[in-house]
Design a protein around this motif. Structure first.
Motif, PDB file in Angstrom:
ATOM      1  N   GLN A 156      37.810  21.377 -30.555  1.00 43.78           N
ATOM      2  CA  GLN A 156      36.980  20.983 -29.422  1.00 43.78           C
ATOM      3  C   GLN A 156      37.162  19.489 -29.125  1.00 43.78           C
ATOM      4  OE1 GLN A 156      32.950  22.333 -29.721  1.00 43.78           O
ATOM      5  NE2 GLN A 156      32.173  20.966 -28.105  1.00 43.78           N
ATOM      6  N   GLY A 157      37.363  19.169 -27.845  1.00 46.67           N
ATOM      7  CA  GLY A 157      37.533  17.783 -27.433  1.00 46.67           C
ATOM      8  C   GLY A 157      38.977  17.349 -27.281  1.00 46.67           C
ATOM      9  N   ASP A 158      39.910  18.128 -27.849  1.00 44.32           N
ATOM     10  CA  ASP A 158      41.319  17.771 -27.725  1.00 44.32           C
ATOM     11  C   ASP A 158      41.829  18.060 -26.309  1.00 44.32           C
ATOM     12  OD1 ASP A 158      41.432  16.954 -30.316  1.00 44.32           O
ATOM     13  OD2 ASP A 158      42.619  18.660 -31.057  1.00 44.32           O
ATOM     14  N   ASP A 165      30.333  23.564 -30.557  1.00 37.98           N
ATOM     15  CA  ASP A 165      29.341  22.697 -31.204  1.00 37.98           C
ATOM     16  C   ASP A 165      27.991  22.810 -30.508  1.00 37.98           C
ATOM     17  OD1 ASP A 165      31.193  21.797 -33.011  1.00 37.98           O
ATOM     18  OD2 ASP A 165      31.680  19.971 -31.895  1.00 37.98           O
ATOM     19  N   SER A 168      36.240  25.102 -30.274  1.00 40.28           N
ATOM     20  CA  SER A 168      37.266  25.223 -31.308  1.00 40.28           C
ATOM     21  C   SER A 168      37.586  26.697 -31.517  1.00 40.28           C
ATOM     22  CB  SER A 168      36.788  24.601 -32.619  1.00 40.28           C
ATOM     23  OG  SER A 168      36.556  23.211 -32.466  1.00 40.28           O
ATOM     24  N   ARG A 185      40.364  20.048 -18.138  1.00 39.94           N
ATOM     25  CA  ARG A 185      39.336  19.447 -18.993  1.00 39.94           C
ATOM     26  C   ARG A 185      39.805  19.460 -20.440  1.00 39.94           C
ATOM     27  NH1 ARG A 185      34.409  23.356 -17.045  1.00 39.94           N
ATOM     28  NH2 ARG A 185      34.314  22.762 -14.830  1.00 39.94           N
ATOM     29  N   PRO A 186      39.180  18.657 -21.302  1.00 41.78           N
ATOM     30  CA  PRO A 186      39.467  18.770 -22.738  1.00 41.78           C
ATOM     31  C   PRO A 186      38.974  20.124 -23.254  1.00 41.78           C
ATOM     32  CG  PRO A 186      38.389  16.688 -22.226  1.00 41.78           C
ATOM     33  CD  PRO A 186      38.280  17.530 -21.000  1.00 41.78           C
ATOM     34  N   ARG A 187      39.473  20.503 -24.404  1.00 43.21           N
ATOM     35  CA  ARG A 187      38.990  21.726 -25.025  1.00 43.21           C
ATOM     36  C   ARG A 187      37.488  21.578 -25.288  1.00 43.21           C
ATOM     37  NH1 ARG A 187      43.319  25.142 -24.303  1.00 43.21           N
ATOM     38  NH2 ARG A 187      45.151  24.483 -25.504  1.00 43.21           N
ATOM     39  N   ALA A 188      36.711  22.555 -24.842  1.00 45.55           N
ATOM     40  CA  ALA A 188      35.265  22.483 -25.036  1.00 45.55           C
ATOM     41  C   ALA A 188      34.806  23.393 -26.167  1.00 45.55           C
ATOM     42  CB  ALA A 188      34.531  22.838 -23.752  1.00 45.55           C
TER      43      ALA A 188
END
Length: 377
Positions: free
Chosen positions: A272-274, A292, A323, A318-321
């Motif tokens: 997540q976030g990547d 998360d 995992s 978008r970034p990965r939201a």
């Protein structure tokens, strides 16, 4: 028009060459619709041809049997000896010779490292599993060349396939210079693929180093592996509802672009976030999609064989939201990088955008609000 005038009409060599390359590509790809395939083939050929003159690699995409991929390095085709091209084409499906011994050429660590670097961008090697790639590296042998050395001669039987590590090499057809390789590329695979004589001469312009592979190894490992990979991925992609929007030949191109990846139980596939680098199709196993929430990860969904994930981050930029983790043992995935995604999945884009609403609905059920809901995959 008179019969005398008709007899004076000459078919341009360029037309012969273009039609030959299209015919080879069509027979290799075997798409269901020749017209649709021709439209895509010639549109791509027009888009990729150089705008001015001939550069060192200007003939690459027209001359290679792998012309559907811009990364492929080409052999060259001659205007002579063409009648034997199709009649003796190698059929991987009919070849059951899996038990023959593969030659092994010992290498130092330094040699092996140089070989790995030389072949890392070779399209033919992308479909290989780790064990197969090691067999290829073992089977390739080093050949040092000096200026003026002939690597292959037009009309000779095809014996080896060559990958260039260093050096400048000029290509001639009937003593006419038609292409130059500068310290990169590959040549010689077409004669091995079609059991045809060498269609061109390749001569070293400078000293250099080549890595060679014999015909038997080339066929047993590379061609059969690519064939089996395509068949496996075609079956996988045919089971994905979203891809019904693609023509059969588009799914074939998609199958060729996929790269196999394996993950152990519990291993994280996406964080997540990547930033999004591609999407995944599940070959075997299951994955857990987790997001998360309040300093903990909440499972959003589980996905299994034939399903896919990672596409919406590419659609929304978008970034990965969320995992994604491998669960229940080893998970095998087929990975499609972002460039291939944009090139091959345009017809499916509307379907993927509509799926965004479905994912958001799932999150509302879990979290009870649409606040801060973004792409979960």
């Amino acid at each position: 028009m008179s019969s005398d005038s008709s007899r004076r009409i000459q078919v341009p060599e360029e037309l012969k060459e273009v039609l030959l390359q299209f015919s080879i590509s069509f027979l290799v790809e075997q798409p269901p619709d020749v017209i649709d395939y021709a439209v895509e083939y010639f549109t791509k050929l027009q888009a990729e041809r150089p705008s001015v003159g001939h550069t060192d690699n200007s003939t690459d995409d027209q001359l290679s049997v792998n012309s559907q991929d811009a990364d492929a390095e080409p052999p060259v085709m001659a205007s002579s000896r063409r009648k034997s091209v199709f009649a003796e084409a190698y059929d991987p499906e009919a070849d059951d010779d899996d038990d023959g011994a593969t030659a092994v050429f010992p290498k130092t660590d330094e040699q092996r490292a140089r070989l790995v670097e030389s072949v890392k961008n070779v399209l033919l090697f992308r479909s290989l599993e780790k064990e197969q790639m090691n067999q290829v590296l073992d089977a390739m042998f080093e050949r040092k060349v000096q200026p003026g050395d002939y690597i292959i001669r037009q009309g000779d039987d095809g014996d080896n396939f060559y990958v260039i590590e260093s050096g400048v090499y000029k290509v001639y057809i009937n003593d006419r210079h038609i292409n130059t390789y500068n310290h990169t590329g590959l040549f010689g695979e077409l004669a091995l693929l079609y059991n045809m004589p060498r269609a061109a001469t390749v001569q070293a312009e400078t000293s250099g180093l080549l890595w060679a592979m014999d015909r038997q190894t080339f066929r047993r490992i590379l061609l059969k592996s690519a064939f089996r990979k395509r068949k496996m991925y075609e079956e996988l992609l045919n089971s994905v509802p979203m891809l019904k929007a693609l023509q059969n030949y588009e799914r074939m191109n998609l199958a060729d672009a996929l790269v196999s990846k394996s993950y152990d139980n519990g291993e994280r596939i996406i964080k997540q976030g990547d930033a999004a680098d591609g999407m995944y199709f599940i070959e075997e196993g299951t994955v857990s999609v987790r997001m998360d929430q309040d300093d903990a990860e909440v499972e959003i969904s589980q996905l299994g064989k034939g399903q896919y994930f990672g596409e919406l981050a590419l659609v929304t930029h978008r970034p990965r939201a969320a995992s994604v983790y491998a669960t229940g043992g080893v998970v095998k995935l087929a990975f499609l990088d972002v460039k291939a995604f944009e090139r091959l999945l345009g017809p499916c884009m509307d379907i993927m955008k509509r799926n965004i609403d479905d994912y958001e609905s799932q999150l509302v059920k879990i979290f009870g609000s649409k606040n801060n809901i973004t792409d979960t995959r």
